[in-house]
Design a protein around this motif. Structure first.
Motif, PDB file in Angstrom:
ATOM      1  N   VAL A  43      65.327  73.373  26.048  1.00 37.10           N
ATOM      2  CA  VAL A  43      64.065  73.993  25.638  1.00 37.10           C
ATOM      3  C   VAL A  43      64.351  75.220  24.779  1.00 37.10           C
ATOM      4  CG1 VAL A  43      61.906  75.038  26.413  1.00 37.10           C
ATOM      5  CG2 VAL A  43      62.907  73.144  27.711  1.00 37.10           C
ATOM      6  N   GLU A  44      65.307  76.043  25.220  1.00 36.91           N
ATOM      7  CA  GLU A  44      65.690  77.231  24.437  1.00 36.91           C
ATOM      8  C   GLU A  44      66.102  76.850  23.027  1.00 36.91           C
ATOM      9  OE1 GLU A  44      67.480  80.308  27.833  1.00 36.91           O
ATOM     10  OE2 GLU A  44      68.817  79.301  26.419  1.00 36.91           O
ATOM     11  N   GLU A  45      66.914  75.822  22.909  1.00 34.64           N
ATOM     12  CA  GLU A  45      67.396  75.397  21.590  1.00 34.64           C
ATOM     13  C   GLU A  45      66.237  74.972  20.694  1.00 34.64           C
ATOM     14  OE1 GLU A  45      70.509  72.100  19.674  1.00 34.64           O
ATOM     15  OE2 GLU A  45      70.370  72.362  21.844  1.00 34.64           O
ATOM     16  N   GLU A  46      65.281  74.245  21.281  1.00 29.12           N
ATOM     17  CA  GLU A  46      64.137  73.762  20.503  1.00 29.12           C
ATOM     18  C   GLU A  46      63.246  74.902  20.030  1.00 29.12           C
ATOM     19  OE1 GLU A  46      60.297  70.716  21.021  1.00 29.12           O
ATOM     20  OE2 GLU A  46      61.825  70.869  22.611  1.00 29.12           O
ATOM     21  N   ILE A  47      62.897  75.815  20.937  1.00 34.79           N
ATOM     22  CA  ILE A  47      61.980  76.893  20.546  1.00 34.79           C
ATOM     23  C   ILE A  47      62.672  77.935  19.672  1.00 34.79           C
ATOM     24  CG2 ILE A  47      60.498  76.546  22.539  1.00 34.79           C
ATOM     25  CD1 ILE A  47      61.776  79.032  23.814  1.00 34.79           C
ATOM     26  N   LEU A  48      63.981  78.106  19.881  1.00 30.71           N
ATOM     27  CA  LEU A  48      64.705  79.052  19.033  1.00 30.71           C
ATOM     28  C   LEU A  48      64.744  78.555  17.591  1.00 30.71           C
ATOM     29  CD1 LEU A  48      66.240  81.697  19.060  1.00 30.71           C
ATOM     30  CD2 LEU A  48      68.338  80.422  19.551  1.00 30.71           C
ATOM     31  N   LYS A  49      64.897  77.243  17.424  1.00 33.04           N
ATOM     32  CA  LYS A  49      64.866  76.668  16.073  1.00 33.04           C
ATOM     33  C   LYS A  49      63.507  76.911  15.425  1.00 33.04           C
ATOM     34  CE  LYS A  49      65.347  72.294  13.573  1.00 33.04           C
ATOM     35  NZ  LYS A  49      65.516  70.821  13.691  1.00 33.04           N
TER      36      LYS A  49
END
Length: 446
Positions: A364-370
């Motif tokens: 989730v972090e990777e997705e929202i950080l992108k």
């Protein structure tokens, strides 16, 4: 049986609601014991330090509408640690077509913004002349679609309520969440006319948006320190009615009291009341809580091409972006971020996205950080990132909630000495809970 006397008030829950009740009882010299099942008090109010910056994983600011936060801070000798939000907070951004569009609280900003199309703006401005009225409850989405049109609801209302309540506006109750606007429609035939009339009433205290030098947790820590001798770190397992009052059964002991003030979440109290009041138990357990993932990110300031001047941004669900929004902490409270860093709080989840409960936090972090980096126009990696998942973060005041509140009031009237409080009763903000606690203590001690 413990040596706690039946004259002491028992408070359940050491979040901001229970702590506030305890503090106001303490101020009046009324004996009490507060029960908290966690090793620390504060509930969802959590502040940590990283890279010399203050990270708030729960509430990020306190809107002090009537001076109550300032008054409480003075009582706790925290006035010198209060910090006021910068002027940046007056500008907020909404994502439209994957771009950040500014919006300030002025008619000229509303007219010039690209958030709404010319057609959407025209429909919004027609609101004072829309004569429809509805006396019953309905969803916020349906109510405001009638008043200001679909486009304004999609791009102005939806992101705001996703940010505050993490809710679905087509389920949230007009009467529970927007009682004033509902009254304006009934009394004046228009929410615009009602707002203009109410604005003429001068406020005695200037509203402020505040924090503390060590984060919001500094407030709950200060209360905890003052009442530490009255706190029992033990989980309440059952609540029973006796001939002379109530019995509280914990993992370690049991206690009796004539007065109980419960400030634990609705679902926790509901499970506790299964054998006491089955019907109310079911009502409490049925109250929905939306999950929320709070992600703190620190970038080197040099990696952010344009220094953001604003509170942050909100994302309409229509944009099909997972991120609900972001608060630019280093813009609104620069004192809380170390020099050379840009700090943001990213918000994900809510009633629309319960996948955060089962998906790995790293994914989730990777997705929202992108998504965040695309919106901010940077390819840089953060210097620090850390998330906290609140599985049951915010109670949802959905259509029909007013009936639940009536049943809670009836339960209290049938069980004198037992009082129910907390954010599902008083409102989701910290100031709401503090005010609700103070009013309850005044009522109980009267």
């Amino acid at each position: 049986m413990s040596d706690l006397t039946s004259q002491e008030v028992i408070i359940q829950g050491g979040g901001i609601s229970g702590l506030s009740v305890a503090w106001f009882l303490h101020q009046k010299g009324i004996p009490f014991k507060l029960f908290e099942k966690q090793a620390e008090t504060g509930g969802a109010i959590t502040s940590k330090i990283a890279h010399g910056s203050v990270l708030d994983f729960g509430p990020n600011s306190l809107r002090d509408r009537n001076g109550q936060i300032r008054k409480l801070a003075k009582q706790l000798e925290l006035s010198d640690d209060l910090i006021q939000i910068s002027e940046a907070f007056k500008t907020r951004f909404i994502v439209r077509d994957r771009a950040l569009e500014a919006l300030s609280p002025s008619l000229s900003s509303l007219i010039s913004t690209k958030i709404l199309s010319p057609k959407g703006k025209l429909r919004l401005l027609k609101e004072p002349f829309i004569g429809e009225r509805s006396g019953g409850d309905e969803s916020i989405g349906d109510f405001l679609e009638r008043r200001i049109g679909k486009e304004a609801v999609d791009y102005l209302v939806d992101p705001v309520f996703s940010g505050i309540y993490a809710g679905n506006i087509y389920r949230m109750s007009k009467k529970s969440v927007l009682p004033k606007l509902a009254e304006y429609e009934q009394d004046y035939g228009s929410i615009a006319w009602g707002a203009i009339r109410s604005k003429k009433q001068r406020k005695a205290v200037k509203p402020m948006v505040l924090s503390f030098k060590e984060g919001i947790q500094q407030l709950t820590d200060a209360i905890t320190e003052r009442i530490s001798d009255h706190i029992i770190y033990d989980e309440v397992k059952a609540l029973e009615k006796t001939e002379s009052g109530y019995r509280v059964v914990t993992e370690e002991d049991e206690y009796t009291s004539k007065n109980i003030i419960s400030c634990i979440p609705a679902y926790s109290l509901g499970h506790m009341l299964t054998g006491f009041e089955p019907e109310l138990s079911a009502e409490l357990v049925d109250i929905d809580y939306a999950p929320m993932l709070s992600t703190q990110v620190l970038f080197k300031a040099s990696d952010i091409n344009t220094k953001p001047e604003g509170f942050g941004f909100l994302v309409p669900r229509k944009e099909r972006i997972r991120l609900l929004g972001a608060i630019w902490k280093s813009s609104i409270f620069p004192e809380l971020t170390a020099d050379g860093y840009f700090h943001a709080t990213l918000m994900t989840g809510g009633a629309h996205d319960r996948g955060i409960l089962t998906e790995p936090a790293e994914e989730v972090e990777e997705e929202i950080l992108k998504e965040f980096r695309e919106l901010m126009g940077t390819d840089a990696s953060p210097a620090f990132i850390k998330s906290h998942l609140w599985k049951k973060a915010i109670p949802q005041f959905n259509v029909g909630y007013e009936q639940k509140k009536q049943k809670l009031q009836q339960f209290e009237s049938e069980n004198p000495g037992l009082h129910l409080g907390g954010n599902y009763r008083w409102g989701v903000s910290v100031p709401d809970c503090i005010q609700g606690a103070e009013e309850l203590v005044e009522e109980v001690t009267a």
